[in-house]
Enzyme design. Structure first.
Site, PDB file in Angstrom:
ATOM      1  N   TRP A   6      -2.515  -2.848  -1.771  1.00  0.00           N
ATOM      2  CA  TRP A   6      -2.152  -4.266  -1.832  1.00  0.00           C
ATOM      3  C   TRP A   6      -3.048  -4.919  -0.787  1.00  0.00           C
ATOM      4  O   TRP A   6      -2.878  -4.706   0.416  1.00  0.00           O
ATOM      5  CB  TRP A   6      -0.685  -4.458  -1.494  1.00  0.00           C
ATOM      6  CG  TRP A   6      -0.215  -5.870  -1.570  1.00  0.00           C
ATOM      7  CD1 TRP A   6       0.130  -6.556  -2.687  1.00  0.00           C
ATOM      8  CD2 TRP A   6      -0.033  -6.781  -0.474  1.00  0.00           C
ATOM      9  NE1 TRP A   6       0.528  -7.837  -2.358  1.00  0.00           N
ATOM     10  CE2 TRP A   6       0.434  -8.001  -1.006  1.00  0.00           C
ATOM     11  CE3 TRP A   6      -0.218  -6.693   0.905  1.00  0.00           C
ATOM     12  CZ2 TRP A   6       0.720  -9.115  -0.217  1.00  0.00           C
ATOM     13  CZ3 TRP A   6       0.061  -7.801   1.697  1.00  0.00           C
ATOM     14  CH2 TRP A   6       0.527  -8.998   1.127  1.00  0.00           C
ATOM     15  N   ARG A  33       4.380  -0.389  -4.391  1.00  0.00           N
ATOM     16  CA  ARG A  33       3.956  -0.817  -3.055  1.00  0.00           C
ATOM     17  C   ARG A  33       2.628  -1.569  -3.067  1.00  0.00           C
ATOM     18  O   ARG A  33       2.187  -2.076  -2.037  1.00  0.00           O
ATOM     19  CB  ARG A  33       3.822   0.402  -2.138  1.00  0.00           C
ATOM     20  CG  ARG A  33       5.082   1.213  -2.025  1.00  0.00           C
ATOM     21  CD  ARG A  33       4.882   2.358  -1.073  1.00  0.00           C
ATOM     22  NE  ARG A  33       4.655   1.893   0.267  1.00  0.00           N
ATOM     23  CZ  ARG A  33       5.612   1.576   1.128  1.00  0.00           C
ATOM     24  NH1 ARG A  33       6.862   1.699   0.778  1.00  0.00           N
ATOM     25  NH2 ARG A  33       5.321   1.149   2.332  1.00  0.00           N
ATOM     26  N   GLU A  92      17.916 -17.799  -5.306  1.00  0.00           N
ATOM     27  CA  GLU A  92      17.591 -16.471  -5.830  1.00  0.00           C
ATOM     28  C   GLU A  92      17.155 -16.570  -7.301  1.00  0.00           C
ATOM     29  O   GLU A  92      16.184 -15.931  -7.708  1.00  0.00           O
ATOM     30  CB  GLU A  92      18.808 -15.536  -5.653  1.00  0.00           C
ATOM     31  CG  GLU A  92      18.783 -14.228  -6.424  1.00  0.00           C
ATOM     32  CD  GLU A  92      17.662 -13.281  -6.045  1.00  0.00           C
ATOM     33  OE1 GLU A  92      16.894 -13.561  -5.113  1.00  0.00           O
ATOM     34  OE2 GLU A  92      17.528 -12.252  -6.734  1.00  0.00           O
ATOM     35  N   LYS A 131      13.280 -15.583  -8.514  1.00  0.00           N
ATOM     36  CA  LYS A 131      13.043 -14.530  -9.494  1.00  0.00           C
ATOM     37  C   LYS A 131      12.116 -15.023 -10.596  1.00  0.00           C
ATOM     38  O   LYS A 131      11.186 -14.332 -10.995  1.00  0.00           O
ATOM     39  CB  LYS A 131      14.386 -14.092 -10.063  1.00  0.00           C
ATOM     40  CG  LYS A 131      14.672 -12.675 -10.197  1.00  0.00           C
ATOM     41  CD  LYS A 131      14.835 -11.751  -9.054  1.00  0.00           C
ATOM     42  CE  LYS A 131      14.251 -11.986  -7.706  1.00  0.00           C
ATOM     43  NZ  LYS A 131      14.847 -11.167  -6.662  1.00  0.00           N
ATOM     44  N   ASN A 186      -2.190   2.171   5.479  1.00  0.00           N
ATOM     45  CA  ASN A 186      -1.295   1.064   5.115  1.00  0.00           C
ATOM     46  C   ASN A 186      -1.005   0.288   6.393  1.00  0.00           C
ATOM     47  O   ASN A 186      -0.664   0.889   7.408  1.00  0.00           O
ATOM     48  CB  ASN A 186       0.005   1.652   4.535  1.00  0.00           C
ATOM     49  CG  ASN A 186       1.087   0.616   4.351  1.00  0.00           C
ATOM     50  OD1 ASN A 186       0.798  -0.571   4.183  1.00  0.00           O
ATOM     51  ND2 ASN A 186       2.329   1.048   4.394  1.00  0.00           N
ATOM     52  N   GLY A 187      -1.166  -1.039   6.334  1.00  0.00           N
ATOM     53  CA  GLY A 187      -0.904  -1.856   7.526  1.00  0.00           C
ATOM     54  C   GLY A 187      -2.081  -2.773   7.811  1.00  0.00           C
ATOM     55  O   GLY A 187      -2.900  -3.025   6.915  1.00  0.00           O
ATOM     56  N   LYS A 191       6.207  -4.525  -3.105  1.00  0.00           N
ATOM     57  CA  LYS A 191       7.516  -4.326  -2.497  1.00  0.00           C
ATOM     58  C   LYS A 191       7.302  -3.824  -1.073  1.00  0.00           C
ATOM     59  O   LYS A 191       6.297  -3.218  -0.774  1.00  0.00           O
ATOM     60  CB  LYS A 191       8.261  -3.260  -3.315  1.00  0.00           C
ATOM     61  CG  LYS A 191       9.759  -3.452  -3.242  1.00  0.00           C
ATOM     62  CD  LYS A 191      10.449  -2.657  -4.310  1.00  0.00           C
ATOM     63  CE  LYS A 191      11.938  -2.873  -4.229  1.00  0.00           C
ATOM     64  NZ  LYS A 191      12.341  -4.207  -4.673  1.00  0.00           N
ATOM     65  N   CYS A 246       0.825  -1.205   0.000  1.00  0.00           N
ATOM     66  CA  CYS A 246       0.000   0.000   0.000  1.00  0.00           C
ATOM     67  C   CYS A 246       0.865   1.264   0.000  1.00  0.00           C
ATOM     68  O   CYS A 246       1.818   1.366   0.755  1.00  0.00           O
ATOM     69  CB  CYS A 246      -0.949   0.086   1.185  1.00  0.00           C
ATOM     70  SG  CYS A 246      -2.159  -1.226   1.250  1.00  0.00           S
ATOM     71  N   GLU A 252       8.479 -15.471  -9.198  1.00  0.00           N
ATOM     72  CA  GLU A 252       7.665 -14.301  -8.880  1.00  0.00           C
ATOM     73  C   GLU A 252       7.295 -13.452 -10.085  1.00  0.00           C
ATOM     74  O   GLU A 252       6.224 -12.849 -10.090  1.00  0.00           O
ATOM     75  CB  GLU A 252       8.281 -13.450  -7.768  1.00  0.00           C
ATOM     76  CG  GLU A 252       9.586 -12.808  -8.082  1.00  0.00           C
ATOM     77  CD  GLU A 252      10.163 -12.024  -6.894  1.00  0.00           C
ATOM     78  OE1 GLU A 252       9.410 -11.515  -6.062  1.00  0.00           O
ATOM     79  OE2 GLU A 252      11.398 -11.929  -6.820  1.00  0.00           O
ATOM     80  N   HIS A 273      18.179 -37.270  -3.490  1.00  0.00           N
ATOM     81  CA  HIS A 273      17.440 -37.683  -2.294  1.00  0.00           C
ATOM     82  C   HIS A 273      15.942 -37.436  -2.443  1.00  0.00           C
ATOM     83  O   HIS A 273      15.222 -37.364  -1.444  1.00  0.00           O
ATOM     84  CB  HIS A 273      17.986 -36.967  -1.055  1.00  0.00           C
ATOM     85  CG  HIS A 273      19.412 -37.332  -0.756  1.00  0.00           C
ATOM     86  ND1 HIS A 273      19.774 -38.583  -0.322  1.00  0.00           N
ATOM     87  CD2 HIS A 273      20.562 -36.619  -0.888  1.00  0.00           C
ATOM     88  CE1 HIS A 273      21.089 -38.622  -0.165  1.00  0.00           C
ATOM     89  NE2 HIS A 273      21.592 -37.451  -0.519  1.00  0.00           N
TER      90      HIS A 273
HETATM   91  C1  F6R Z   1      12.142 -10.882  -4.129  1.00  0.00           C
HETATM   92  C2  F6R Z   1      11.952  -9.800  -3.192  1.00  0.00           C
HETATM   93  C3  F6R Z   1      11.520 -10.143  -1.814  1.00  0.00           C
HETATM   94  C4  F6R Z   1      12.263  -9.257  -0.797  1.00  0.00           C
HETATM   95  C5  F6R Z   1      11.725  -9.514   0.618  1.00  0.00           C
HETATM   96  C6  F6R Z   1      12.506  -8.721   1.659  1.00  0.00           C
HETATM   97  O1  F6R Z   1      12.557 -10.420  -5.368  1.00  0.00           O
HETATM   98  O2  F6R Z   1      12.119  -8.658  -3.520  1.00  0.00           O
HETATM   99  O3  F6R Z   1      11.690 -11.487  -1.538  1.00  0.00           O
HETATM  100  O4  F6R Z   1      13.625  -9.546  -0.873  1.00  0.00           O
HETATM  101  O5  F6R Z   1      10.384  -9.167   0.682  1.00  0.00           O
HETATM  102  O6  F6R Z   1      12.446  -7.355   1.401  1.00  0.00           O
HETATM  103  P1  F6R Z   1      13.458  -6.350   2.067  1.00  0.00           P
HETATM  104  O7  F6R Z   1      14.809  -6.633   1.508  1.00  0.00           O
HETATM  105  O8  F6R Z   1      12.959  -4.995   1.712  1.00  0.00           O
HETATM  106  O9  F6R Z   1      13.422  -6.610   3.542  1.00  0.00           O
END
Ligand code: F6R
Length: 590
Positions: free
Chosen positions: A74, A28, A473, A477, A100-101, A585, A2, A480, A496
């Site tokens: 969000w 966000r 990682e 990627k 937000n929250g 994010k 949000c 997502e 295994h």
């Molecule tokens: C994946 C991604 C998330 C963040 C996670 C932590 O591409 O961006 O997995 O890494 O939400 O976010 P931060 O680093 O802001 O604590």
């Protein structure tokens, strides 16, 4: 998670100002959006379900107004829809709120308010707030706002306007970020700096339990528990406006991948801080890392590196740490919290609890002034600049760079490595940006590979030791942003169980630096190929070609082609890599 915006000033195109601010907060959350402006004693609200870019005609009106609030959502409580979109109002539409929250006691409050005759229209937790303000209102908007805020449990950044006092915006914060941009005869409120940087570089960062009374030409901050005024520092945003623009790239994600070499250079700038913090960390018997998602993988790579030097450490996901590892934390522990945003609730609560238990707390954070930076004892900034794409790329590189540097300095402090080796490794890190540049120059090859494999519905990523996190990682990627199923395994673990899933044509991406485990990796690759899987090697002469680098630095260099691969697979599947479904994010709820 949000995005919130607010404007009060002399300009009369508030709706347009807020709409543009929302565009810079879209990372966000982007399932619905709305704007409320006060005009001629009416709160004019326009909102709907959808991404901001799709809502321009619906939410940006030409109403003449010099005060308003806005939101991009969000969803947490209540699915994305017109009614659940913010802003929300009370029964008589005199008070209007964006939030937000999560309000944890919303059900209890709603029940109480409904019994008093309040009528609710949405299924959000937020709607209780304007009704609470309405309930408390006895002629003083600020007093009613503070009384309402005190009844809320959970996390919130909230902003309210009212027809009862149309000359001010009230804003409060507990565990969700909120800043105030200070203009000339005008002020701005936002969840994050990219929303205000086009208007001002001077900001106030609200802390937990702060609330602000924002007028056109003044801002007063108070503590909503004690009612006392709080003196706030004015911070200056020092990054360039261009950093928050696409600058000719099709997506922020692509731009940010191309900024990975610079992310290494920027993280290296903190070497002096790293050195000082390493000397403190070396005095602790136990070192823990706490982080989430991509930041956790960076932490995991550091754990492997410290172990290579014979230094025990533990990397734990924030959401797990809080309910298990926390019991082992005391003043003899050092805890390193890694976070791009510095606002991730799962990481932040752990950091706060570790601090309470007397642990020495270090942060590895990108966003300057974020909540985590204000909780930790010491912080190492990675200086990656604003990361706008939801999927983290350049911040991961910054985190891994800082963590490699930190691990080396801790090892030197603990006499596990000598000065000469340390200097040699630092020189090697300085050579990484150039090598990443070579990987990026081969973008067309990677694009071609993505074209060949974009139709696959499952991918395996395998790596050993410090490149197991690289596999995690790479897989995250692609999951997502491409919505493809991807599994990451330590290569030796395939046999295994997961090998049962390998069959004709399943792509297996093998991360194969030229180190003493290469032969073991070759055996694992042979096991996959024997099941007719297609193995794509990330190696010096592989399908994803990377220049020669010290294997300890391979987690840095070997991920760049995999970031590009995920990006192009997403594009080929017709998706928007910057805004993956269901995600946002900066996840500020637990
Ligand atoms: C994946 C991604 C998330 C963040 C996670 C932590 O591409 O961006 O997995 O890494 O939400 O976010 P931060 O680093 O802001 O604590």
């Amino acid at each position: 998670m949000c995005g919130i915006a607010g404007y009060i000033g002399e300009r009369e195109n508030t709706s347009e100002i807020l709409f543009n601010m929302l565009k810079h907060l879209e990372y966000r959350g982007y399932d619905s959006a709305g704007i409320a402006c006060i005009s001629d004693d009416v709160i004019c609200i326009s909102k709907d379900k959808g991404k901001i870019s799709e809502l321009e005609d619906k939410i940006h009106s030409d109403v003449v107004s010099d005060i308003g609030i806005a939101h991009t959502r969000w969803a947490t409580h209540g699915q994305p829809s017109h009614v659940n979109a913010h802003p929300h109002t009370d029964c008589e539409e005199k008070f209007c709120v964006v939030h937000n929250g999560i309000i944890e006691n919303h059900a209890e409050l709603r029940d109480e308010l409904e019994k008093k005759g309040h009528k609710f229209t949405s299924s959000t937790d937020t709607e209780v707030i304007p009704h609470l303000i309405e309930d408390f209102y006895e002629g003083d908007f600020e007093q009613a706002f503070v009384s309402a805020v005190k009844r809320l449990r959970g996390s919130f950044a909230l902003v309210a306007v009212s027809l009862r006092d149309g000359d001010r915006i009230l804003a409060a914060r507990k565990e969700s970020p909120l800043i105030i941009g200070l203009g000339d005869g005008e002020n701005f409120i936002a969840s994050d700096t990219p929303a205000v940087i086009h208007h001002t570089r001077n900001i106030i960062i609200l802390d937990d339990f702060n609330y602000a009374v924002v007028l056109r030409d003044s801002v007063v901050v108070k503590d909503f528990q004690s009612g006392e005024c709080v003196k706030k520092e004015v911070h200056r945003i020092d990054w360039d406006v261009k950093q928050a623009e696409k600058e000719g790239f099709e997506h922020f994600m692509l731009k940010e991948i191309f900024e990975e070499p610079q992310a290494v250079r920027n993280a290296l700038k903190a070497q002096k801080d790293v050195e000082g913090i390493a000397s403190k960390l070396a005095g602790y018997g136990r070192i823990y890392f706490v982080a989430c998602g991509t930041a956790y993988y960076a932490a995991l790579a550091a754990k492997y590196l410290l172990e290579r030097f014979g230094i025990p450490s533990e990397a734990v996901l924030g959401s797990e740490f809080r309910y298990s590892t926390i019991n082992s934390i005391d003043k003899d522990c050092a805890v390193i919290a890694v976070s791009q945003s510095g606002e991730t609730a799962d990481t932040l609560v752990c950091a706060k609890e570790c601090k309470k238990k007397g642990a020495y707390l270090t942060g590895i954070v990108n966003v300057v002034g974020s909540s985590l930076t204000r909780v930790v004892d010491d912080n190492i900034h990675i200086y990656a600049g604003p990361e706008i794409a939801v999927a983290s790329t350049k911040a991961y590189i910054g985190q891994v760079t800082s963590l490699i540097m930190l691990s080396l300095f801790i090892a030197r402090e603990m006499n596990k490595i000598g000065e000469e080796y340390l200097r040699e490794m630092l020189d090697n890190i300085h050579s990484v940006p150039g090598k990443m540049g070579e990987v990026l120059a081969g973008v067309d090859e990677i694009k071609k590979l993505a074209g060949e494999y974009s139709g696959k519905e499952i991918f395996f990523y395998i790596g050993r030791r410090q490149n197991y996190p690289t596999a995690l990682e790479g897989a995250l990627k692609i999951k997502e942003i491409s919505y493809v199923h991807a599994e990451a395994y330590p290569a030796g673990e395939l046999k295994h169980g997961p090998l049962a899933l390998l069959e004709d044509g399943v792509p297996v991406i093998a991360i194969m630096p030229n180190d003493e485990l290469l032969e073991k990796m070759e055996s694992n690759v042979a096991e996959a190929e024997a099941r007719n899987a297609i193995v794509l090697r990330v190696s010096e002469d592989g399908d994803f070609r990377v220049p020669v680098v010290d294997p300890l630095l391979s987690p840095l260099l070997y991920i760049t082609p995999l970031h590009l691969f995920a990006y192009y697979i997403s594009l080929r599947r017709g998706l928007d890599p910057d805004k993956p479904r269901n995600l946002a994010k900066s996840v500020t709820v637990e």
